[in-house]
Scaffold this active site. Structure first.
Site, PDB file in Angstrom:
ATOM      1  N   SER A  99      -5.105  -9.336   8.790  1.00  7.67           N
ATOM      2  CA  SER A  99      -4.545  -7.995   8.872  1.00  7.67           C
ATOM      3  C   SER A  99      -3.941  -7.868  10.258  1.00  7.67           C
ATOM      4  O   SER A  99      -4.634  -8.067  11.264  1.00  7.67           O
ATOM      5  CB  SER A  99      -5.642  -6.948   8.663  1.00  7.67           C
ATOM      6  OG  SER A  99      -5.135  -5.649   8.909  1.00  7.67           O
ATOM      7  N   ARG A 147      -0.292   5.275  17.589  1.00 11.22           N
ATOM      8  CA  ARG A 147      -0.553   6.189  16.470  1.00 11.22           C
ATOM      9  C   ARG A 147      -0.258   7.658  16.781  1.00 11.22           C
ATOM     10  O   ARG A 147       0.334   8.358  15.960  1.00 11.22           O
ATOM     11  CB  ARG A 147      -1.998   6.023  15.978  1.00 11.22           C
ATOM     12  CG  ARG A 147      -2.338   4.648  15.425  1.00 11.22           C
ATOM     13  CD  ARG A 147      -1.272   4.118  14.519  1.00 11.22           C
ATOM     14  NE  ARG A 147      -1.682   2.915  13.814  1.00 11.22           N
ATOM     15  CZ  ARG A 147      -0.885   1.898  13.536  1.00 11.22           C
ATOM     16  NH1 ARG A 147       0.384   1.942  13.935  1.00 11.22           N
ATOM     17  NH2 ARG A 147      -1.306   0.848  12.874  1.00 11.22           N
ATOM     18  N   ASP A 150      -7.677   4.102  12.750  1.00  6.05           N
ATOM     19  CA  ASP A 150      -6.353   4.722  12.661  1.00  6.05           C
ATOM     20  C   ASP A 150      -6.365   6.053  11.922  1.00  6.05           C
ATOM     21  O   ASP A 150      -5.595   6.956  12.244  1.00  6.05           O
ATOM     22  CB  ASP A 150      -5.362   3.765  11.992  1.00  6.05           C
ATOM     23  CG  ASP A 150      -4.792   2.750  12.970  1.00  6.05           C
ATOM     24  OD1 ASP A 150      -4.949   2.948  14.189  1.00  6.05           O
ATOM     25  OD2 ASP A 150      -4.196   1.761  12.519  1.00  6.05           O
ATOM     26  N   ASP A 194       0.815  -1.217   0.000  1.00  2.13           N
ATOM     27  CA  ASP A 194       0.000   0.000   0.000  1.00  2.13           C
ATOM     28  C   ASP A 194       0.841   1.257   0.000  1.00  2.13           C
ATOM     29  O   ASP A 194       0.647   2.161  -0.833  1.00  2.13           O
ATOM     30  CB  ASP A 194      -0.932   0.001   1.216  1.00  2.13           C
ATOM     31  CG  ASP A 194      -2.052  -1.026   1.092  1.00  2.13           C
ATOM     32  OD1 ASP A 194      -2.174  -1.638   0.016  1.00  2.13           O
ATOM     33  OD2 ASP A 194      -2.785  -1.223   2.078  1.00  2.13           O
TER      34      ASP A 194
END
Length: 426
Positions: free
Chosen positions: A183, A102, A131, A22
């Site tokens: 994931s 994050r 996120d 990605d």
């Protein structure tokens, strides 16, 4: 007033970069769609991945430069330990491993953007997850002049196959066309698993999915006892040996993983409104949370301990929702700091086949007094005093009961007959 930047205003972008499919195609996509310079940023928060090949890969896909920073110590001391002292756990199970990382990553991206004179920050988060919120709220809080670019909310790439086709068309090298059925997100605190067979909530997680913890059934048959020493709520020593925050978590991850500790399977409420199933492995964090809670049981008075439980829930929401850089979180930290002034002591923990059990604790600031708690005769507590206390504590109940005895016999109470009531508005 800060004016929103348009595409033509974007000359330089800092991209959160992992080197995967990605983010590799995002570099090219940004250059193609925004005609801008792309600077990659990679944070090492203990994900355990090889980062040495990332500079070559980033440059080969079109980035002008890349920054790679080791944030593991800062992550442990300034984020994980603060969260630990707060007692935050999301929906009674999730120890917030992804959530807490994050804001740290986004904070350093903002610093790089300011240092490099960038106009925007970009990330590879999808439009369905949490996120994206965590990254973007941090940017808003620290530098609202920066635009945030989220390609997954703009482009027409809808699947991994689309992404692979884009990579092939633009001569972007990708390491593999195969994808794990899960994931995953990993850092110093945890490893999360989503997708695959977990999307059916009736499916039990497959054993080969787990990577940090052995199955409790396969864990050692003998328990292991460890000691954790805290000073003002901060873990300082493991079995008498002083460790840095990052190394403390690493050591406990090894110990907890060996004994099958720290697995959590839950369906959680995402901030964006949907429910999602996640399976988490947090071996070291699970041990630390249990030890910290146990020490609080002897060091905090009843009212403070009960109120701190309410604060912990709100703190967890702030972390989960990406609201780390907010006045409320800072204010809650001030409350937590006061509660931790006397949180110094040692807890002894037994690790055994998926369970972590506090078995002993001591503190120079303990509020537990054996003279008060004993069932034997003592000189500090007169048991006959309890009668007066109970009479006063139960007085509201007694008054209500006396009223009911008087009125219930004299006044028959029947349900009203609504069939006779008019349906016409007044």
């Amino acid at each position: 007033m800060i004016k929103n930047k348009s595409k033509k205003d974007i000359k330089k972008v800092v991209l959160a970069y992992s080197g995967g499919l990605d983010t590799s195609i995002i570099v090219s996509w940004l250059k193609e769609n925004y005609d801008c310079e792309v600077i990659c940023y990679t944070a090492d928060v203990g994900q355990g991945e090889e980062l040495s090949n990332l500079p070559e890969k980033a440059i080969s896909t079109g980035a002008s430069k890349i920054f790679i920073e080791d944030l593991t110590d800062e992550f442990a001391s300034d984020y994980l330990y603060k969260m630990l002292r707060s007692g935050a756990i999301y929906e009674n199970k999730y120890l917030l491993g992804t959530s807490i990382a994050r804001p740290l990553i986004a904070q350093h991206m903002v610093k790089i953007a300011q240092q490099e004179g960038a106009d925007a920050i970009a990330h590879g988060c999808t439009g369905k997850g949490n996120d994206q919120v965590r990254f973007e709220l941090t940017v808003m809080a620290l530098d609202p002049s920066l635009k945030v670019i989220a390609p997954w909310r703009e482009w027409d790439i809808c699947s991994r196959e689309d992404a692979l086709d884009y990579a092939a068309a633009h001569n972007i090298p990708v390491s593999s066309s195969l994808k794990s059925i899960y994931s995953r997100d990993r850092n110093l605190w945890h490893l999360s698993h989503e997708g695959g067979n977990l999307e059916d909530t009736w499916n039990e997680p497959l054993e080969d999915m787990f990577q940090l913890t052995v199955s409790p059934e396969q864990a050692p048959d003998e328990p292991e006892v460890i000691e954790i020493e805290f000073i003002q709520g901060y873990p300082i020593k493991l079995n008498g040996i002083a460790l840095t925050p990052a190394n403390f978590v690493k050591e406990l991850n090894q110990l907890g993983g060996k004994h099958g500790i720290g697995r959590a399977d839950m369906v959680e409420n995402r901030l964006v409104g949907m429910k999602s199933r996640g399976v988490y492995e947090t071996p070291g964090g699970t041990i630390l949370v249990a030890a910290h809670q146990d020490l609080e049981s002897i060091c905090l008075d009843r009212d403070t301990q009960h109120y701190k439980n309410l604060i912990a829930q709100r703190y967890a929401d702030l972390v989960y929702n990406g609201q780390w850089f907010t006045p409320l979180r800072e204010a809650l930290d001030a409350f937590v700091d006061v509660t931790q002034k006397h949180m110094t002591g040692v807890v002894k923990m037994k690790l055994y086949k998926g369970s972590v059990t506090p078995i002993a604790r001591q503190s120079p600031y303990s509020l537990y007094n054996e003279d008060f708690a004993t069932f034997e005769e003592d000189s500090v507590y007169d048991q006959s005093d309890a009668e007066g206390f109970i009479n006063l504590f139960g007085l509201p109940l007694k008054v209500a009961a006396l009223r009911n005895l008087k009125t219930d016999a004299a006044i028959p109470v029947e349900a009203p007959d609504f069939s006779t009531v008019s349906n016409e508005p007044v």
